[in-house]
Design an enzyme around this catalytic site. Structure first.
Site, short mmCIF file in Angstrom:
data_model
loop_
_atom_site.label_atom_id
_atom_site.label_comp_id
_atom_site.label_asym_id
_atom_site.label_seq_id
_atom_site.Cartn_x
_atom_site.Cartn_y
_atom_site.Cartn_z
CB SER A 171 -17.73 29.67 -41.15
OG SER A 171 -18.48 29.15 -39.77
CE1 TYR A 224 -15.30 27.68 -38.99
CE2 TYR A 224 -13.59 26.55 -39.84
CZ TYR A 224 -14.40 26.67 -40.07
OH TYR A 224 -15.32 26.54 -41.05
C1 GCO Z 1 -17.82 24.59 -34.50
C2 GCO Z 1 -17.69 23.53 -35.88
C3 GCO Z 1 -18.11 25.16 -36.88
C4 GCO Z 1 -18.41 24.25 -38.17
C5 GCO Z 1 -19.62 25.07 -38.72
C6 GCO Z 1 -19.65 26.65 -38.87
O1 GCO Z 1 -16.50 23.33 -33.90
O2 GCO Z 1 -18.13 25.30 -33.80
O3 GCO Z 1 -16.36 23.14 -36.60
O4 GCO Z 1 -17.36 25.93 -37.14
O5 GCO Z 1 -17.64 24.43 -38.87
O6 GCO Z 1 -20.18 24.87 -39.51
O7 GCO Z 1 -19.90 26.73 -40.55
#
Ligand code: GCO
Length: 255
Positions: free
Chosen positions: A146, A159
């Site tokens: 990401s 994440y």
């Molecule tokens: C968020 C988004 C990001 C996306 C983006 C990065 O909440 O900032 O979900 O995390 O996934 O596409 O890959």
């Protein structure tokens, strides 16, 4: 340059989390380049619908519903593929979830679930794939990172940490498996138009922020990952390993 360089004819690609979103788009793109597909998801009905849509386009598709967080299920799935004589040449570790909450309010169990789904699963599925790729002397692993593999945003800590780990897991895979002719690389999507991001897309101020912060001035489309995925899955990238290619409209490169 021969287009054969980018052909996936005769290859089988397993794409985790491919019943929709980025995984489905990448799977379709690999099939269009000639690959046989093994698609995966946890929802059998949604997975069967995805398989039917891909078969309707003439692609060869096997669907395997299993939870990438369930190690026993992952091992069993690979044993089923072995028994069916299906050798995975290309693995795309795409399965992932998002969970947005400030860390001071974040339960450890929610942290762990995101880490398990987005990072640990890539190790487990990657290990099972590599155990079979090594004796065959070749393999391609594409981990879906990401822009948060590189940049942090408030409220998406697990994440971000998991995707940062994906970048380094890709290098760890290179350290141990490149000598076996396995190329492991990552793709770092930017802000893409997916179900996972729908709440952000529908938020006018966040939508405006993405369009202002992204040099390309827009959200990305899932199909815009296909070219990079085909490159990393094909013979065109046999001397590329440990890399992360950001498909992000320029976001991680510009303040
Ligand atoms: C968020 C988004 C990001 C996306 C983006 C990065 O909440 O900032 O979900 O995390 O996934 O596409 O890959």
């Amino acid at each position: 340059m021969s287009t054969q360089l980018f052909s996936l004819a005769g290859k089988t690609a397993l794409v985790t989390g491919s019943s929709r979103g980025l995984g489905f788009a990448i799977a379709e793109g690999l099939a269009a380049a000639g690959a046989r597909l093994v698609i995966n998801g946890v929802d059998a009905a949604r997975l069967d619908a995805a398989a039917a849509a891909l078969r309707a386009k003439g692609y060869t598709v096997d669907a395997h519903a299993f939870d990438v967080c369930d190690e026993a299920a992952v091992v069993a799935a690979f044993e089923q593929l072995d028994a069916a004589g299906i050798a995975v040449d290309i693995l795309v570790n795409n399965a992932g979830v998002q969970f947005r909450k400030p860390m001071v309010d974040l339960a450890t169990e929610d942290w762990q679930r995101v880490i398990d789904t987005n990072l640990t699963s890539a190790f487990v599925v990657g290990r099972e794939a590599a155990r079979r790729m090594i004796p065959r002397g070749h393999g391609k692993i594409i981990n879906i990172g990401s822009l948060t593999s590189e940049l942090a945003r408030a409220t998406v800590a697990p994440y971000t940490v998991a995707k940062g780990g994906i970048k380094m897991l890709t290098r760890a895979m290179t350290a141990e498996w490149a000598s076996h002719n396995i190329q492991a690389n990552a793709i770092g999507p930017g802000y893409m138009l997916t179900d996972m991001n729908q709440a952000l897309i529908d938020n006018p101020s966040f939508d405006a922020w993405v369009k202002g912060r992204t040099p390309a001035g827009r959200w990305g489309k899932p199909e815009e990952l296909i070219g990079t995925a085909v490159f990393l899955a094909s013979g065109a990238s046999n001397y590329v390993s440990g890399q992360i290619i950001f498909v992000d409209g320029g976001m991680v490169s510009v303040l």
